[in-house]
Every structure is written in structure tokens, then in C-alpha cells.
Write a protein that holds these residues in place. Structure first.
Motif, PDB file in Angstrom:
ATOM      1  N   GLU A   1      -9.725  -6.156 -12.023  1.00 43.82           N
ATOM      2  CA  GLU A   1     -10.700  -5.412 -11.329  1.00 43.82           C
ATOM      3  C   GLU A   1     -10.327  -5.544  -9.676  1.00 43.82           C
ATOM      4  O   GLU A   1      -9.460  -6.173  -9.425  1.00 43.82           O
ATOM      5  CB  GLU A   1     -11.913  -5.963 -11.451  1.00 43.82           C
ATOM      6  N   ASN A   2     -11.151  -4.837  -9.029  1.00 44.73           N
ATOM      7  CA  ASN A   2     -11.215  -4.749  -7.564  1.00 44.73           C
ATOM      8  C   ASN A   2     -11.226  -6.165  -7.028  1.00 44.73           C
ATOM      9  O   ASN A   2     -12.220  -6.786  -7.350  1.00 44.73           O
ATOM     10  CB  ASN A   2     -12.098  -3.731  -6.931  1.00 44.73           C
TER      11      ASN A   2
ATOM     12  N   SER B   1       0.935  -1.135  -0.058  1.00 47.35           N
ATOM     13  CA  SER B   1       0.043   0.163  -0.035  1.00 47.35           C
ATOM     14  C   SER B   1       0.957   1.296  -0.024  1.00 47.35           C
ATOM     15  O   SER B   1       2.222   0.972   0.301  1.00 47.35           O
ATOM     16  CB  SER B   1      -0.914   0.083   1.291  1.00 47.35           C
TER      17      SER B   1
ATOM     18  N   VAL C   1      -3.201  -2.560  -2.366  1.00 48.36           N
ATOM     19  CA  VAL C   1      -4.320  -2.262  -1.636  1.00 48.36           C
ATOM     20  C   VAL C   1      -4.542  -0.861  -1.494  1.00 48.36           C
ATOM     21  O   VAL C   1      -3.713  -0.187  -1.065  1.00 48.36           O
ATOM     22  CB  VAL C   1      -4.447  -3.254  -0.249  1.00 48.36           C
ATOM     23  N   GLU C   2      -5.889  -0.461  -1.394  1.00 51.06           N
ATOM     24  CA  GLU C   2      -6.298   1.097  -1.003  1.00 51.06           C
ATOM     25  C   GLU C   2      -7.201   0.839   0.377  1.00 51.06           C
ATOM     26  O   GLU C   2      -8.418   0.075   0.025  1.00 51.06           O
ATOM     27  CB  GLU C   2      -7.005   1.607  -2.025  1.00 51.06           C
TER      28      GLU C   2
ATOM     29  N   VAL D   1     -11.299  -7.092  -4.055  1.00 52.06           N
ATOM     30  CA  VAL D   1     -12.229  -7.188  -2.577  1.00 52.06           C
ATOM     31  C   VAL D   1     -13.486  -7.345  -3.131  1.00 52.06           C
ATOM     32  O   VAL D   1     -14.374  -6.641  -3.419  1.00 52.06           O
ATOM     33  CB  VAL D   1     -11.939  -6.011  -1.885  1.00 52.06           C
ATOM     34  N   LYS D   2     -13.945  -8.682  -2.320  1.00 40.84           N
ATOM     35  CA  LYS D   2     -15.715  -9.082  -2.714  1.00 40.84           C
ATOM     36  C   LYS D   2     -16.330  -8.747  -1.399  1.00 40.84           C
ATOM     37  O   LYS D   2     -17.622  -9.218  -1.660  1.00 40.84           O
ATOM     38  CB  LYS D   2     -15.467 -10.339  -3.502  1.00 40.84           C
TER      39      LYS D   2
ATOM     40  N   GLU E   1     -10.051   1.735   3.325  1.00 38.06           N
ATOM     41  CA  GLU E   1     -11.194   2.534   3.776  1.00 38.06           C
ATOM     42  C   GLU E   1     -11.134   3.396   4.828  1.00 38.06           C
ATOM     43  O   GLU E   1     -10.569   2.578   5.704  1.00 38.06           O
ATOM     44  CB  GLU E   1     -12.415   1.480   3.713  1.00 38.06           C
TER      45      GLU E   1
ATOM     46  N   TYR F   1      -5.611  -4.367  -6.027  1.00 35.80           N
ATOM     47  CA  TYR F   1      -5.778  -4.429  -7.510  1.00 35.80           C
ATOM     48  C   TYR F   1      -4.210  -5.242  -7.832  1.00 35.80           C
ATOM     49  O   TYR F   1      -3.441  -5.257  -7.061  1.00 35.80           O
ATOM     50  CB  TYR F   1      -5.703  -3.283  -8.141  1.00 35.80           C
TER      51      TYR F   1
ATOM     52  N   THR G   1     -15.447  -0.522   1.391  1.00 31.70           N
ATOM     53  CA  THR G   1     -15.065   0.260   0.076  1.00 31.70           C
ATOM     54  C   THR G   1     -13.530   0.146   0.055  1.00 31.70           C
ATOM     55  O   THR G   1     -12.948   0.593  -0.944  1.00 31.70           O
ATOM     56  CB  THR G   1     -15.472   1.524   0.241  1.00 31.70           C
TER      57      THR G   1
ATOM     58  N   LYS H   1      -9.925  -1.352  -1.443  1.00 29.33           N
ATOM     59  CA  LYS H   1      -9.853  -2.035  -2.649  1.00 29.33           C
ATOM     60  C   LYS H   1      -8.778  -2.917  -2.758  1.00 29.33           C
ATOM     61  O   LYS H   1      -7.676  -2.535  -1.868  1.00 29.33           O
ATOM     62  CB  LYS H   1      -9.851  -0.856  -3.616  1.00 29.33           C
TER      63      LYS H   1
END
Length: 350
Positions: free
Chosen positions: A199-200, A129, A221-222, A202-203, A224, A212, A208, A210
């Protein structure tokens, strides 16, 4: 060295994250097995301590400073932040007058998450990150092939400079003093397993956060932002919910004003809301959650903190908040023969 925050599992076993620099910097997960009461042999958990995982530092001469780490049902999570000990500065400190903080440097602008199997001690996956500084994880747990990891994060380690004595003495005259204590609760989600999609990854429907897959094969990772509060020294219903899905944590919120020098907060990580308790001119310590003996809900119990009177240095109180409503239900006040200093930490002894 080892972190200030070992983890204690349900059976009493203790795990901690250690740093060794004898040959090259490596991180160790050290296990201290609990001694069953039925075992009458003359030994302690320290006699049985052993290394159960070893992970090399990604920087040969600059091991990361880590104050805590994560543990879930099946994994350890090592958060290798870019705030590092510089080996060259350590050598210089033998000849020059240097503080511990002088040995730090911001080595890189990425933070690495290392997921280690508790069963085998092997590194399972790694994630990256944007770089941040942290002292404390809040909690972590596994959910549908994801690891959810909540952390109090700073942008960098400039907060450490604010802990110099002269800086603290002049805090009331520095309007920007509180800005360095801006730590916020972030949720990182680490998706496990094979990754092919751009795509993202994280399911989980309730976050929120993310993740990738990058072209070089790394997973970035991003986080929330859980909610808009400053927080540090977080605590949860640890005995029941460490490493498990949870809803609430309690923390100290720093405010650099004479009216409100510090506050206590309760954060709901599901609804992304918070409650605040503060008293004009009072400075609390970290909150300690104590569950009720017959607790039916996660927040059935009380929150304890010591309370210092800013105007009267010989007055200290034990503050008691009802955890569910986060309102005061009582306090005990003490007069002391000498001034009482501020403190970060507290501990509850049943």
C-alpha cells in the motif's frame, strides 16, 4: 565540478555536491568547516575542506547533471536526474565544435533519489520516480520518518535550448516559447525505514504524495503538485528554515507575453495557494526574501527584486514587496548610461 547551490548550516559550515570523473564518475559531498572566530590559527575553511561522502554514478559513462541538492537535519538528498553528460560526446568535443548543451543526453526515464547519512556518509536508502529535469530544490525536511522534498520540475531539459541567443531574440514571435519554461512545484515524500506493505507508504496526513514498494524491491514515488503555478528560482527564509518544516516560498514565474513578460509569486505550501505580483512591460529578477529584524512570523519581512523596463533599456529599479501581503511598498529607480540586461539572480548584503 560542483553545484551552483551549496548549503550553509547554522554554524556556518558549507556543504556542496561535487562530481569527479578522473577514473569513473562519482558524486562527492564536500564539507567546508566554518572557522570559529576564537581560532587564531592561520588557515581558511578551504584548507580544512574534505570529502565526507562518495556515491558512484548509476551510469558508468554518463554522470547526471545536478544544479542543486537537498540537506535536512540528518541527511543529504542527491537527486540523480536522467539529464546526463555523455562521456563519448565529451571526447568528440575535443575535435568538433560543440556547445556545453551538445554534451547532454536524456539517458533514462527515471530519476533516482539517494539518501545519504550526514553522520556516516553512507547511502541509507534510494527511491525512484518518473524522470524529470530540475535546476532547483525549494526546501526539504524530515517529518515522522519521512523526508519531504519540494522541487521545481520540468518534464525534460528542452528548456535549455530556449536559452540559445537566437531563440531568446525571437521569443516574442514564437507563441510556443513559454511552453518550454513550464516548471511546476512538486512535493516528493521519501518514507524511511523497513518496507513490507504494497500500500501507499506515505503516512503524512497533509500530502497526497505517494510511495510504493515494487516487486523488485525498489521504492517508487509519485509527487504531489503543490499548486498550479509555473515557478523557478525559488527562495525561502533560508537562514531559519533550510532543512526544516516551512510554509512559504517565493519564486519567479515565467510569462512569454509583451504585456506580462515575467511575474513574482508567493506560494503557501500548507494551504496550496499562491499570490502573484506583476507589472505590464516589466521583467523582474528572482525574489530575495529579507526577514524583518524583529520578525514574529515566517513571512515577516520584505521581498526584493530588480526590475527591468521592457520599453526603456536604460531604466532599472529595485522593487520592494511586503512579504506577508505580497504588495509593493516601494521602489528605487535608476537611470543608467548603458542598456541593462535581464538577469536571473540577485543577492542581499545586510
Amino acid at each position: 565540478t560542483h553545484t551552483a547551490h551549496p548549503h550553509v548550516t547554522e554554524d556556518g559550515t558549507v556543504f556542496n555536491l561535487a562530481l569527479s570523473t578522473s577514473k569513473k564518475p562519482v558524486y562527492h559531498i564536500v564539507k567546508f568547516p566554518n572557522k570559529p572566530k576564537s581560532d587564531e590559527d592561520d588557515y581558511s575553511m578551504f584548507d580544512k575542506a574534505h570529502i565526507c561522502a562518495t556515491i558512484p554514478s548509476r551510469w558508468k559513462f554518463n554522470p547526471s547533471y545536478m544544479h542543486s541538492f537537498g540537506i535536512s537535519e540528518n541527511y543529504f538528498v542527491i537527486i540523480e536526474q536522467p539529464a546526463c553528460f555523455s562521456a563519448s560526446k565529451v571526447l568528440l568535443s575535443k575535435f568538433l565544435k560543440m556547445t556545453a548543451l551538445d554534451l547532454f543526453q536524456w539517458y533514462n526515464d527515471t530519476t533516482k533519489f539517494i539518501v545519504v547519512s550526514r553522520k556516516t556518509g553512507d547511502v541509507v536508502e534510494t527511491f525512484y520516480s518518473k524522470g524529470f529535469f530540475y535546476f532547483h530544490t525549494i526546501n526539504q525536511y524530515e517529518d515522522s520518518d519521512h523526508i519531504v522534498l519540494d522541487i521545481c520540475t520540468f518534464k525534460d531539459f528542452s528548456v535549455l535550448y530556449s536559452l540559445y541567443i537566437e531563440e531568446m531574440k525571437n521569443a516574442n514571435n514564437n507563441p510556443n516559447y513559454g511552453n518550454t519554461f513550464h516548471s511546476v512545484p512538486h512535493r516528493f515524500v521519501l518514507p524511511l525505514g523497513k518496507k513490507t506493505s504494497t500500500e501507499n507508504l506515505v503516512k503524512l496526513p497533509y500530502t497526497t504524495a505517494k510511495a510504493y514498494l515494487a516487486n523488485n524491491g525498489d521504492v517508487t514515488v509519485e509527487p504531489e503538485l503543490i499548486c498550479e503555478v509555473t515557478c523557478e528560482l525559488p527562495t525561502i527564509h533560508y537562514d531559519q528554515l533550510s532543512g526544516k518544516k516551512y510554509q512559504f516560498f517565493y519564486a519567479f514565474s515565467f510569462c512569454a507575453t509583451s504585456i506580462n513578460p515575467g511575474a513574482l509569486i508567493k506560494v503557501d505550501v500548507l494551504n496550496k495557494t499562491s499570490l502573484t505580483w506583476y507589472e505590464e512591460g516589466s521583467y523582474p529578477s528572482e525574489p530575495i526574501f529579507v526577514p524583518a529584524p524583529d520578525a514574529q512570523k515566517e513571512d515577516d519581512g520584505v521581498v526584493l527584486a530588480s526590475l527591468i523596463d521592457r520599453k526603456d533599456e536604460n531604466c532599472v529599479s529595485l522593487l520592494i514587496l511586503e512579504a506577508s501581503t505580497f504588495t509593493e511598498i516601494g521602489r528605487v529607480e535608476f537611470r543608467t548610461p548603458s542598456p541593462v540586461p535581464r538577469t536571473f539572480h540577485g543577492w542581499y548584503f545586510p
